[in-house]
Structures are given as C-alpha cells and as structure tokens.
Design an enzyme around this catalytic site. Structure first.
Site, PDB file in Angstrom:
ATOM      1  N   GLU A 363      87.139  33.291  43.736  1.00 56.69           N
ATOM      2  CA  GLU A 363      87.131  34.379  42.727  1.00 56.69           C
ATOM      3  C   GLU A 363      86.460  33.916  41.422  1.00 56.69           C
ATOM      4  OE1 GLU A 363      90.447  37.019  42.843  1.00 56.69           O
ATOM      5  OE2 GLU A 363      91.063  36.252  44.785  1.00 56.69           O
TER       6      GLU A 363
HETATM    7  C1  LIG Z   1      89.162  29.347  51.103  1.00 55.71           C
HETATM    8  C2  LIG Z   1      88.210  30.320  50.520  1.00 55.71           C
HETATM    9  C3  LIG Z   1      88.552  31.659  50.431  1.00 55.71           C
HETATM   10  C4  LIG Z   1      87.653  32.583  49.909  1.00 55.71           C
HETATM   11  N1  LIG Z   1      87.973  33.937  49.902  1.00 55.71           N
HETATM   12  C5  LIG Z   1      87.008  34.838  49.587  1.00 55.71           C
HETATM   13  C6  LIG Z   1      87.242  36.250  49.780  1.00 55.71           C
HETATM   14  O1  LIG Z   1      88.337  36.668  50.175  1.00 55.71           O
HETATM   15  N2  LIG Z   1      86.224  37.106  49.518  1.00 55.71           N
HETATM   16  C7  LIG Z   1      84.996  36.691  49.087  1.00 55.71           C
HETATM   17  O2  LIG Z   1      84.123  37.524  48.896  1.00 55.71           O
HETATM   18  N3  LIG Z   1      84.754  35.364  48.888  1.00 55.71           N
HETATM   19  C8  LIG Z   1      85.714  34.440  49.141  1.00 55.71           C
HETATM   20  N4  LIG Z   1      85.473  33.092  48.979  1.00 55.71           N
HETATM   21  C9  LIG Z   1      84.180  32.668  48.458  1.00 55.71           C
HETATM   22  C10 LIG Z   1      84.265  32.084  47.048  1.00 55.71           C
HETATM   23  O3  LIG Z   1      84.524  33.082  46.103  1.00 55.71           O
HETATM   24  C11 LIG Z   1      82.967  31.305  46.797  1.00 55.71           C
HETATM   25  O4  LIG Z   1      83.008  30.146  47.622  1.00 55.71           O
HETATM   26  C12 LIG Z   1      82.777  30.941  45.350  1.00 55.71           C
HETATM   27  O5  LIG Z   1      82.539  32.096  44.561  1.00 55.71           O
HETATM   28  C13 LIG Z   1      81.612  29.965  45.129  1.00 55.71           C
HETATM   29  O6  LIG Z   1      80.467  30.345  45.838  1.00 55.71           O
HETATM   30  P1  LIG Z   1      79.719  29.272  46.785  1.00 55.71           P
HETATM   31  O7  LIG Z   1      80.763  28.695  47.658  1.00 55.71           O
HETATM   32  O8  LIG Z   1      78.560  29.926  47.403  1.00 55.71           O
HETATM   33  O9  LIG Z   1      79.260  28.152  45.773  1.00 55.71           O
HETATM   34  P2  LIG Z   1      77.884  28.110  44.947  1.00 55.71           P
HETATM   35  O10 LIG Z   1      77.692  29.428  44.271  1.00 55.71           O
HETATM   36  O11 LIG Z   1      76.812  27.602  45.821  1.00 55.71           O
HETATM   37  O12 LIG Z   1      78.241  27.029  43.842  1.00 55.71           O
HETATM   38  C14 LIG Z   1      78.114  25.621  44.061  1.00 55.71           C
HETATM   39  C15 LIG Z   1      78.324  24.932  42.714  1.00 55.71           C
HETATM   40  O13 LIG Z   1      77.316  25.343  41.778  1.00 55.71           O
HETATM   41  C16 LIG Z   1      77.931  25.882  40.611  1.00 55.71           C
HETATM   42  N5  LIG Z   1      77.091  26.946  40.085  1.00 55.71           N
HETATM   43  C17 LIG Z   1      76.519  27.972  40.773  1.00 55.71           C
HETATM   44  N6  LIG Z   1      75.826  28.759  39.945  1.00 55.71           N
HETATM   45  C18 LIG Z   1      75.968  28.233  38.702  1.00 55.71           C
HETATM   46  C19 LIG Z   1      75.492  28.579  37.405  1.00 55.71           C
HETATM   47  N7  LIG Z   1      74.731  29.662  37.206  1.00 55.71           N
HETATM   48  N8  LIG Z   1      75.848  27.791  36.355  1.00 55.71           N
HETATM   49  C20 LIG Z   1      76.609  26.711  36.540  1.00 55.71           C
HETATM   50  N9  LIG Z   1      77.094  26.313  37.737  1.00 55.71           N
HETATM   51  C21 LIG Z   1      76.775  27.073  38.792  1.00 55.71           C
HETATM   52  C22 LIG Z   1      79.293  26.386  41.080  1.00 55.71           C
HETATM   53  O14 LIG Z   1      80.206  26.507  39.979  1.00 55.71           O
HETATM   54  C23 LIG Z   1      79.673  25.297  42.064  1.00 55.71           C
HETATM   55  O15 LIG Z   1      80.187  24.192  41.371  1.00 55.71           O
HETATM   56  C24 LIG Z   1      86.386  32.148  49.442  1.00 55.71           C
HETATM   57  C25 LIG Z   1      86.047  30.788  49.507  1.00 55.71           C
HETATM   58  C26 LIG Z   1      86.931  29.887  50.053  1.00 55.71           C
HETATM   59  C27 LIG Z   1      86.514  28.448  50.160  1.00 55.71           C
END
Ligand SMILES: Cc1cc2nc3c(=O)[nH]c(=O)nc-3n(C[C@H](O)[C@H](O)[C@H](O)COP(=O)(O)OP(=O)(O)OC[C@H]3O[C@@H](n4cnc5c(N)ncnc54)[C@H](O)[C@@H]3O)c2cc1C
Length: 379
Positions: A363
């Site tokens: 989130e």
């Molecule tokens: C157990 C679990 C449950 C989840 N449940 C849901 C759900 O119910 N519904 C749903 O839709 N999603 C869900 N998610 C997804 C979750 O919200 C995302 O994993 C999260 O938003 C991060 O996205 P990503 O994993 O693609 O990481 P990325 O976006 O690839 O981020 C990787 C790193 O880069 C950083 N980063 C990225 N962009 C920037 C920026 N512009 N500036 C600075 N830092 C940045 C991030 O903070 C992070 O440290 C879930 C994830 C998990 C692991």
C-alpha cells in the site's frame, strides 16, 4: 484535548482482544508455518461485524467509526498479523471504495455480502511492471457493446486466491494516461478469470497473496466502479485509507514484540539476576514503549481525521511511515532482548520480525509515504 476513547471504542478493543486470545492465539504460529489461509476464523470475524466495520448498517456493516476500526486491526494484528491484513484489505480496500464510489445497485449486490462477511474481497492494482508506478497499467479493458473485455494480470494480490469479489483496474484509454484508467468490480466466476501464481512469503504467511489472470474476461458495464476514466482516483483515494489499516497492523505487531520482550526480560536470568536489571535491556524497553506510543498517536490521529471527514492523505502517510519503522525496529530489538532463543521458533518474536517487514512495502512503500509527505510540504 481529550485522549480518552469512547465506550464503544473500548468495547471494540475488548471484543477484538478476547477474540484474538481465544481464537487466533492457538493457530497463529501454525498458519505461519503451514501458510494456510484461516477460512474459519475469517468467517467468525465476519460474524463479529469486523469485515465492514465502518460500513453503515443499512449496507451490511457494523456502522462504527474509523478509530474503532484501527483499534480492531491493532488488537487482531498483535496476535496474528495475517488476520490483520485479511481484515484490513476487505474493510479498507474493498468495502470502502464500494461505499464511496459504488451505485446503490453495486452496494446492494456486492457491498452487503462483503461488509457482513458472507463474501471476501480483494483489490488488484499491482502488475509486474506497475508497482510504485501504479499508473503504468498494462491490463486493458475494451468496450464491446454493453460489456468490457479485459486482458492482463495483477500480481501480489492479498486475499486473491480466496476472494469472491475483486476490485481491479485496467486501461480503458491508454492515450489519456491516468485519466484512461478505470475500476471494475469482478466476480471469481466471471468467464476468463483465473488465479495464477500463489506467492510463498517471508511473513504474513497465513494471508494468501496471489496473481489474478484475465483472459478475455467479460465484465458487464454496470460493474464499472466510479465511472470510466475515474479508476486512478478511486485507487489513490482507497489507498489513503488502506494505509491507516496497514499502520494499525504495524502498531499491533510492534506492541506484541514489546510485550513479549518485557515478559522475557523479567524471566530470563544471566549473571544471577533477571536481564531486566541490566540497563542495556531497560533502554531497549523504554525506546520500544516510547516509539510505540508515538506511532499509536499518529495512527489514531489519521483514523480520527478520516472519521471527522478532514483531509487525511498526509496523516495516513505519516502514520504508515512511522508505525512500520517502529514495527521493524521493535521486532529487531525484541529478538536482541531474547538473544539466541529469539532467533528460534520457540518464541514468537521471530514471526513478528518477519511479519513486520511487509508493512514497509505494501500500500505504498516507505519511500512513497515520504514522497506524499514531502509533496505536501513543498507544494
Ligand atoms: C505480500 C504482499 C501483498 C500485497 N498486496 C497487494 C494487494 O492486495 N493489492 C495490490 O494491488 N498490490 C499488493 N501488493 C503490491 C505492493 O503494493 C507493491 O509490491 C508495492 O507497492 C511496491 O511495488 P513493487 O513491488 O513493484 O516495487 P517497486 O515499485 O519496483 O519498488 C522497488 C523499490 O524502488 C523504490 N521506488 C520505486 N519508485 C520510486 C521513486 N519514484 N522514488 C523513490 N523510490 C522509488 C521503492 O520504494 C522500492 O524500495 C502486495 C505486495 C506484497 C509483497
């Protein structure tokens, strides 16, 4: 200023605490080990009115305030963070947008059974290439007469495998950017809908996290939520509230680790006396207590803002940022207080440590919360 809770909020705390002690404590370690979704206890939480806590009674909910809601998530997560997130998703990410953006017909058909716990919901925004950059949706919804045909997939979806209903997001007009994203209510029986990968996870292992796959999935146009092109607005508004739920989950995990540490520090003896007599241990405990109190203030404040219909985007981001940080630090130091025993499954602090990590990620990562806060400071 009055920091006292209402009688109703105290009653919610007692109900949640009793339920957690009687029903969740006996299974929390087992569902973590087996990664089994706790269908039966989730059903019982529905009977208690915990699946749609702030939804008005006329729509199947408990008609409670947002502070009561976070107290329930805090108490449940203190014993089992997997149940905490199952509840938080159904309440904040599914019932809330249906209440805020749904038509009366959508509320009748979907909100009532979701808020009363007869059905379980999930929220599908994340895709393989749309995480933090949620606007980069590759899932496409094409209008064909009075239906939409949807193709794409969503990953990491909490409750995904078990949900009866999902709120999902798809591009209806790529040329319009975020204004080309729309939200849809889908049912697990819709043709073209299936479950893909079910994740194996570090923590919250009793919560199921799955991929949703859409292959020419047919969705009636009346299942559009909030109007065509309004999906990004629906998603962002929903996540503001969802963050308060995750912050409450983090708070509960931190409290559990703190209480376990106090207990252990009084029991464990080294050098002929309880380790609680050593200043190093006392300082761990005082840091934990102080930081938890600060996190609780922010979590309750964000919930209070939402309840009072004040802006809560920033207070929710601050609450999630601080509470998840406190959860990580408290659980890490709780293992330190327990020494080698804390690293084993004989004590629950290793589970709390694993469960805490996700609160910094889903989130909106901690970095996203800082972007929300600084964006407001510098506008
Ligand atoms: C157990 C679990 C449950 C989840 N449940 C849901 C759900 O119910 N519904 C749903 O839709 N999603 C869900 N998610 C997804 C979750 O919200 C995302 O994993 C999260 O938003 C991060 O996205 P990503 O994993 O693609 O990481 P990325 O976006 O690839 O981020 C990787 C790193 O880069 C950083 N980063 C990225 N962009 C920037 C920026 N512009 N500036 C600075 N830092 C940045 C991030 O903070 C992070 O440290 C879930 C994830 C998990 C692991």
């Amino acid at each position: 200023m009055d920091f006292a809770l209402t009688k109703e909020q105290e009653m919610v705390r007692k109900t949640a605490r009793d339920f957690a002690a009687n029903e969740l404590e006996p299974i929390a370690a087992d569902i973590d080990e087996s990664a089994e979704f706790p269908t039966e206890t989730v059903r019982k939480l529905g009977e208690l009115g915990f699946m749609g806590m702030t939804v008005p009674k006329e729509w199947g909910g408990a008609g409670l305030d947002d502070v009561s809601y976070v107290i329930a998530i805090e108490e449940i997560s203190k014993v089992c963070a997997s149940h905490g997130i199952t509840l938080s998703v159904n309440n904040s990410l599914v019932c809330w947008p249906l209440m805020a953006f749904g038509t009366d017909a959508q509320k009748e058909k979907y909100l009532k059974p979701l808020a009363s716990g007869q059905k379980l919901g999930c929220f599908g925004l994340t895709e393989p290439n749309a995480g933090t950059d949620a606007a980069s949706q590759a899932t496409v919804a094409e209008k064909q007469g009075d239906k939409y045909v949807i193709n794409g997939n969503k990953i990491f979806i909490t409750n995904g495998e078990k949900a009866d209903v999902a709120i999902i997001f798809a591009m209806t007009d790529k040329s319009k950017g975020t204004r080309g994203i729309s939200a849809f209510i889908i049912e697990k029986e819709f043709p073209g809908f299936s479950i893909g990968t079910v994740e194996k996870k570090l923590g919250i292992r009793g919560s199921c996290t799955a991929e949703l796959v859409f292959e020419d999935m047919v969705v009636p146009e009346q299942n559009l939520l909030g109007g065509e092109g309004k999906g990004f607005k629906v998603a962002m508004a929903t996540l503001d509230g969802g963050r308060i739920g995750v912050a409450a989950q983090a708070l509960g995990i931190a409290e559990a680790a703190f209480e376990a540490s106090v207990k252990y520090a009084k029991e464990r003896e080294q050098f002929g006396k309880p380790i609680s007599k050593f200043q190093a241990i006392q300082w761990f405990l005082s840091d934990m207590a102080t930081e938890i109190e600060a996190a609780r203030m922010l979590v309750y404040r964000a919930a209070f803002d939402k309840w009072q219909k004040r802006p809560y985007t920033v207070s929710a981001a601050m609450a999630k940022y601080l509470a998840s940080d406190v959860a990580m630090k408290t659980t890490r130091n709780a293992i330190q207080v327990h020494g080698g025993y804390g690293f084993t499954k004989d004590y629950p602090v290793e589970r709390f440590y694993r469960d805490a990590k996700i609160t910094e990620i889903y989130e909106g990562t901690t970095e996203v919360q800082k972007m929300v806060i600084s964006g407001n400071l510098l506008k």
